[in-house]
Design a protein around this motif. Structure first.
Motif, PDB file in Angstrom:
ATOM      1  N   TRP A 164       0.842  -1.205   0.000  1.00  0.00           N
ATOM      2  CA  TRP A 164       0.000   0.000   0.000  1.00  0.00           C
ATOM      3  C   TRP A 164       0.865   1.238   0.000  1.00  0.00           C
ATOM      4  CZ3 TRP A 164      -0.445  -2.954   4.775  1.00  0.00           C
ATOM      5  CH2 TRP A 164       0.086  -2.325   5.914  1.00  0.00           C
ATOM      6  N   THR A 186      -3.915   3.909  -1.034  1.00  0.00           N
ATOM      7  CA  THR A 186      -4.406   2.835  -1.902  1.00  0.00           C
ATOM      8  C   THR A 186      -3.601   1.563  -1.661  1.00  0.00           C
ATOM      9  OG1 THR A 186      -2.899   3.500  -3.668  1.00  0.00           O
ATOM     10  CG2 THR A 186      -5.107   4.456  -3.711  1.00  0.00           C
ATOM     11  N   TYR A 187      -4.231   0.410  -1.888  1.00  0.00           N
ATOM     12  CA  TYR A 187      -3.540  -0.852  -1.671  1.00  0.00           C
ATOM     13  C   TYR A 187      -3.656  -1.766  -2.900  1.00  0.00           C
ATOM     14  CZ  TYR A 187      -7.972  -3.386  -0.934  1.00  0.00           C
ATOM     15  OH  TYR A 187      -9.207  -3.959  -1.109  1.00  0.00           O
ATOM     16  N   ARG A 188      -2.776  -2.736  -2.955  1.00  0.00           N
ATOM     17  CA  ARG A 188      -2.847  -3.838  -3.915  1.00  0.00           C
ATOM     18  C   ARG A 188      -2.660  -5.131  -3.143  1.00  0.00           C
ATOM     19  NH1 ARG A 188      -0.280  -7.389  -7.126  1.00  0.00           N
ATOM     20  NH2 ARG A 188      -0.970  -7.604  -9.290  1.00  0.00           N
ATOM     21  N   SER A 208      -2.882  -9.459  -3.612  1.00  0.00           N
ATOM     22  CA  SER A 208      -3.075 -10.581  -4.537  1.00  0.00           C
ATOM     23  C   SER A 208      -2.660 -11.888  -3.888  1.00  0.00           C
ATOM     24  CB  SER A 208      -2.290 -10.355  -5.836  1.00  0.00           C
ATOM     25  OG  SER A 208      -0.902 -10.351  -5.582  1.00  0.00           O
ATOM     26  N   ASP A 232      -6.717  -7.834  -6.112  1.00  0.00           N
ATOM     27  CA  ASP A 232      -7.648  -6.813  -5.625  1.00  0.00           C
ATOM     28  C   ASP A 232      -6.894  -5.497  -5.472  1.00  0.00           C
ATOM     29  OD1 ASP A 232      -9.958  -5.609  -4.558  1.00  0.00           O
ATOM     30  OD2 ASP A 232      -9.356  -6.097  -2.510  1.00  0.00           O
ATOM     31  N   THR A 233      -7.565  -4.407  -5.828  1.00  0.00           N
ATOM     32  CA  THR A 233      -7.011  -3.080  -5.555  1.00  0.00           C
ATOM     33  C   THR A 233      -8.077  -2.266  -4.819  1.00  0.00           C
ATOM     34  OG1 THR A 233      -7.726  -2.300  -7.732  1.00  0.00           O
ATOM     35  CG2 THR A 233      -5.449  -3.045  -7.541  1.00  0.00           C
ATOM     36  N   SER A 274     -12.425  -2.585  -1.337  1.00  0.00           N
ATOM     37  CA  SER A 274     -12.030  -2.783  -2.727  1.00  0.00           C
ATOM     38  C   SER A 274     -12.581  -1.700  -3.643  1.00  0.00           C
ATOM     39  CB  SER A 274     -12.539  -4.154  -3.202  1.00  0.00           C
ATOM     40  OG  SER A 274     -12.184  -4.366  -4.549  1.00  0.00           O
TER      41      SER A 274
END
Lengths: 157, 157
Positions: free
Chosen positions: A93, A112-114, A116, A127-128, A152
């Motif tokens: 993130w 913001t995050y990612r 997986s 997912d983002t 999400s």
């Protein structure tokens, strides 16, 4: 030269006014929150369970999507352990903004995050999304998470 | 009588210590945040779009699940308009906690929500979840939302 000086003064004045309008807070504390947010991200990205949990206040809460709130060290540990146990898990993130109160004892980061992992069939799930984290300054000067919540950006399936 | 007084003093001392430990903040500002949270809920429960949006800072953000962040009055209005347009929509929430910084300029509320509507086939859809709202005190003494984020307690479908 005089014109340049006046331009400079006007620019500084405008920046100060803009700063007060948008973020009438404590920029030193905000920088410390941003740094704590980054260090927390490093711990989570490394799936370092003990270190990740250590960033949360003993009475803090993490509010994950599609699950009940996790309050307190044991519940937060269990929640992160679940994420870290996912096959090929990848968590990262980035804070977009960080702000702190004038008194420098409370603030938040937003970013913001990612996220997986591979599902049971080995297929990657990505997912983002976005998050808000509320931070409390501790007696020792460190910052810890009192509430962290994320969701999400992707449409519900 | 004297014993009662001592008991009273000890009780007050314990409450103060507990309060300082858990929430070393500004209880008057926290009460004001809780009141603002309740007033915002009334506006949203009544699907009063203009009033609901008025609780958010012009540069504030609402971070809904399964959708991108909505930043600024126009985007926030569009987001709430979408929720309020749902058939038989019902929105309610309750703050579980509210805290403010010592300086009384920044704080947050955290609580639970219930959200329901009828889907295209007329079947009721009910969601329950949780939220965190970050509040800024404004120049006029009112509190406005700088960031609001929520997510479901229910398993992903």
């Amino acid at each position: 030269m005089r014109v340049k000086c006046i331009r400079g003064i006007v620019l500084v004045a405008l920046l100060v006014v803009a700063g007060v309008g948008a973020y009438a807070q404590n920029s030193k504390a905000a920088d410390a929150i941003r740094a704590a947010d980054q260090q927390w991200e490093k711990a989570a990205a490394a799936s370092d369970l003990a270190k990740t949990v250590s960033f949360c206040q003993p009475d803090g809460s993490v509010l994950p999507p599609n699950a009940p709130i996790a309050t307190g060290t044991a519940a937060i540990r269990q929640m992160f352990a679940g994420y870290f146990a996912l096959p090929k898990v990848s968590i990262s993130w980035t804070a977009v903004t960080a702000e702190a109160a004038k008194s420098g004892d409370l603030g938040y980061s937003r970013g913001t995050y990612r996220f997986s992992f591979n599902d049971a069939s080995g297929k990657p799930v990505v997912d983002t999304g976005k998050y808000v984290t509320v931070w409390h300054k501790q007696a020792d000067g460190s910052w810890k998470v009192v509430a962290d919540i994320f969701n999400s950006d992707l449409p519900a399936k």
